[in-house]
Design a protein around this motif. Structure first.
Motif, PDB file in Angstrom:
ATOM      1  N   PRO A   1       0.815  -1.224   0.000  1.00 46.85           N
ATOM      2  CA  PRO A   1       0.000   0.000   0.000  1.00 46.85           C
ATOM      3  C   PRO A   1       0.850   1.276   0.000  1.00 46.85           C
ATOM      4  CG  PRO A   1      -0.878  -1.564   1.586  1.00 46.85           C
ATOM      5  CD  PRO A   1       0.455  -2.104   1.120  1.00 46.85           C
ATOM      6  N   ASP A   2       1.953   1.242   0.750  1.00 46.91           N
ATOM      7  CA  ASP A   2       2.855   2.399   0.786  1.00 46.91           C
ATOM      8  C   ASP A   2       3.507   2.629  -0.575  1.00 46.91           C
ATOM      9  OD1 ASP A   2       2.302   2.698   3.512  1.00 46.91           O
ATOM     10  OD2 ASP A   2       3.948   1.361   4.057  1.00 46.91           O
ATOM     11  N   ARG A   3       3.949   1.528  -1.211  1.00 45.73           N
ATOM     12  CA  ARG A   3       4.568   1.641  -2.542  1.00 45.73           C
ATOM     13  C   ARG A   3       3.569   2.192  -3.554  1.00 45.73           C
ATOM     14  NH1 ARG A   3       7.240  -2.923  -0.815  1.00 45.73           N
ATOM     15  NH2 ARG A   3       5.673  -4.379  -1.552  1.00 45.73           N
ATOM     16  N   LYS A   4       2.356   1.691  -3.506  1.00 35.14           N
ATOM     17  CA  LYS A   4       1.337   2.160  -4.449  1.00 35.14           C
ATOM     18  C   LYS A   4       1.098   3.652  -4.284  1.00 35.14           C
ATOM     19  CE  LYS A   4      -3.382   1.562  -5.986  1.00 35.14           C
ATOM     20  NZ  LYS A   4      -4.657   0.915  -5.788  1.00 35.14           N
ATOM     21  N   ALA A   5       0.944   4.095  -3.054  1.00 36.36           N
ATOM     22  CA  ALA A   5       0.711   5.518  -2.795  1.00 36.36           C
ATOM     23  C   ALA A   5       1.899   6.355  -3.269  1.00 36.36           C
ATOM     24  CB  ALA A   5       0.458   5.751  -1.301  1.00 36.36           C
ATOM     25  N   TRP A   6       3.111   5.869  -3.005  1.00 38.34           N
ATOM     26  CA  TRP A   6       4.309   6.601  -3.425  1.00 38.34           C
ATOM     27  C   TRP A   6       4.390   6.695  -4.939  1.00 38.34           C
ATOM     28  CZ3 TRP A   6       8.864   5.375  -6.052  1.00 38.34           C
ATOM     29  CH2 TRP A   6       9.884   6.309  -5.942  1.00 38.34           C
ATOM     30  N   LEU A   7       4.128   5.575  -5.626  1.00 36.49           N
ATOM     31  CA  LEU A   7       4.186   5.578  -7.085  1.00 36.49           C
ATOM     32  C   LEU A   7       3.124   6.491  -7.694  1.00 36.49           C
ATOM     33  CD1 LEU A   7       4.910   1.821  -7.774  1.00 36.49           C
ATOM     34  CD2 LEU A   7       6.365   3.751  -8.386  1.00 36.49           C
ATOM     35  N   GLU A   8       1.942   6.487  -7.109  1.00 31.30           N
ATOM     36  CA  GLU A   8       0.879   7.357  -7.617  1.00 31.30           C
ATOM     37  C   GLU A   8       1.249   8.828  -7.461  1.00 31.30           C
ATOM     38  OE1 GLU A   8      -2.502   5.946  -5.420  1.00 31.30           O
ATOM     39  OE2 GLU A   8      -2.995   4.448  -6.949  1.00 31.30           O
ATOM     40  N   LYS A   9       1.952   9.133  -6.389  1.00 31.77           N
ATOM     41  CA  LYS A   9       2.315  10.521  -6.117  1.00 31.77           C
ATOM     42  C   LYS A   9       3.576  10.969  -6.857  1.00 31.77           C
ATOM     43  CE  LYS A   9       3.220  13.633  -2.235  1.00 31.77           C
ATOM     44  NZ  LYS A   9       3.352  13.741  -0.779  1.00 31.77           N
ATOM     45  N   LYS A  10       4.589  10.085  -6.945  1.00 31.77           N
ATOM     46  CA  LYS A  10       5.897  10.502  -7.451  1.00 31.77           C
ATOM     47  C   LYS A  10       6.420   9.676  -8.621  1.00 31.77           C
ATOM     48  CE  LYS A  10       7.350  12.334  -3.039  1.00 31.77           C
ATOM     49  NZ  LYS A  10       8.430  12.492  -2.096  1.00 31.77           N
ATOM     50  N   GLY A  11       5.662   8.720  -9.096  1.00 25.39           N
ATOM     51  CA  GLY A  11       6.143   7.842 -10.159  1.00 25.39           C
ATOM     52  C   GLY A  11       6.470   8.538 -11.456  1.00 25.39           C
ATOM     53  N   ASN A  12       5.839   9.672 -11.706  1.00 26.48           N
ATOM     54  CA  ASN A  12       6.081  10.394 -12.953  1.00 26.48           C
ATOM     55  C   ASN A  12       7.417  11.139 -12.947  1.00 26.48           C
ATOM     56  OD1 ASN A  12       5.240  12.248 -11.026  1.00 26.48           O
ATOM     57  ND2 ASN A  12       4.268  13.570 -12.542  1.00 26.48           N
ATOM     58  N   LYS A  13       8.137  11.134 -11.831  1.00 26.90           N
ATOM     59  CA  LYS A  13       9.416  11.843 -11.750  1.00 26.90           C
ATOM     60  C   LYS A  13      10.605  10.997 -12.182  1.00 26.90           C
ATOM     61  CE  LYS A  13       7.924  14.943  -8.110  1.00 26.90           C
ATOM     62  NZ  LYS A  13       8.183  15.451  -6.768  1.00 26.90           N
ATOM     63  N   ALA A  14      10.357   9.722 -12.493  1.00 16.87           N
ATOM     64  CA  ALA A  14      11.459   8.832 -12.876  1.00 16.87           C
ATOM     65  C   ALA A  14      12.077   9.285 -14.189  1.00 16.87           C
ATOM     66  CB  ALA A  14      10.938   7.395 -13.007  1.00 16.87           C
ATOM     67  N   GLU A  15      13.392   9.182 -14.267  1.00 16.63           N
ATOM     68  CA  GLU A  15      14.129   9.511 -15.484  1.00 16.63           C
ATOM     69  C   GLU A  15      14.871   8.284 -15.950  1.00 16.63           C
ATOM     70  OE1 GLU A  15      16.650  12.920 -15.273  1.00 16.63           O
ATOM     71  OE2 GLU A  15      15.243  14.000 -13.995  1.00 16.63           O
ATOM     72  N   LEU A  16      14.623   7.867 -17.182  1.00 16.29           N
ATOM     73  CA  LEU A  16      15.328   6.734 -17.766  1.00 16.29           C
ATOM     74  C   LEU A  16      16.431   7.257 -18.661  1.00 16.29           C
ATOM     75  CD1 LEU A  16      12.288   4.477 -18.685  1.00 16.29           C
ATOM     76  CD2 LEU A  16      13.706   4.387 -16.646  1.00 16.29           C
ATOM     77  N   LEU A  17      17.614   6.753 -18.455  1.00 16.57           N
ATOM     78  CA  LEU A  17      18.766   7.209 -19.243  1.00 16.57           C
ATOM     79  C   LEU A  17      18.987   6.303 -20.431  1.00 16.57           C
ATOM     80  CD1 LEU A  17      21.145   7.935 -16.272  1.00 16.57           C
ATOM     81  CD2 LEU A  17      19.720   9.562 -17.498  1.00 16.57           C
TER      82      LEU A  17
END
Length: 69
Positions: free
Chosen positions: A53-69
């Motif tokens: 549940p914590d991971r899901k909430a974190w991903l929903e809030k901040k998942g769009n900040k990931a940068e793929l190189l």
């Protein structure tokens, strides 16, 4: 397309060869931790048992900040 596996045993042989075993297509990414003050808590949340549940909430809030190189 991005696919998540819990472990290499969940992958079929073709996926395993293309993503992990083939030196021409695999990618190693160096992980550097700049701030160590929250690292243990973050890793526990991301990798710990019973923290879905914590991971899901974190991903929903901040998942769009990931940068793929």
């Amino acid at each position: 397309m991005v696919t998540r596996f819990k472990g290499l045993g969940e992958m079929n042989p073709l996926q395993l060869r293309e993503t992990t075993m083939d030196p021409d297509t695999r990618r190693l990414v160096r992980l550097e931790i700049a701030q160590r003050d929250n690292t243990d808590k973050m890793l526990d949340m991301l990798l710990g048992k019973k923290r879905a549940p914590d991971r899901k909430a974190w991903l929903e809030k901040k998942g769009n900040k990931a940068e793929l190189l």
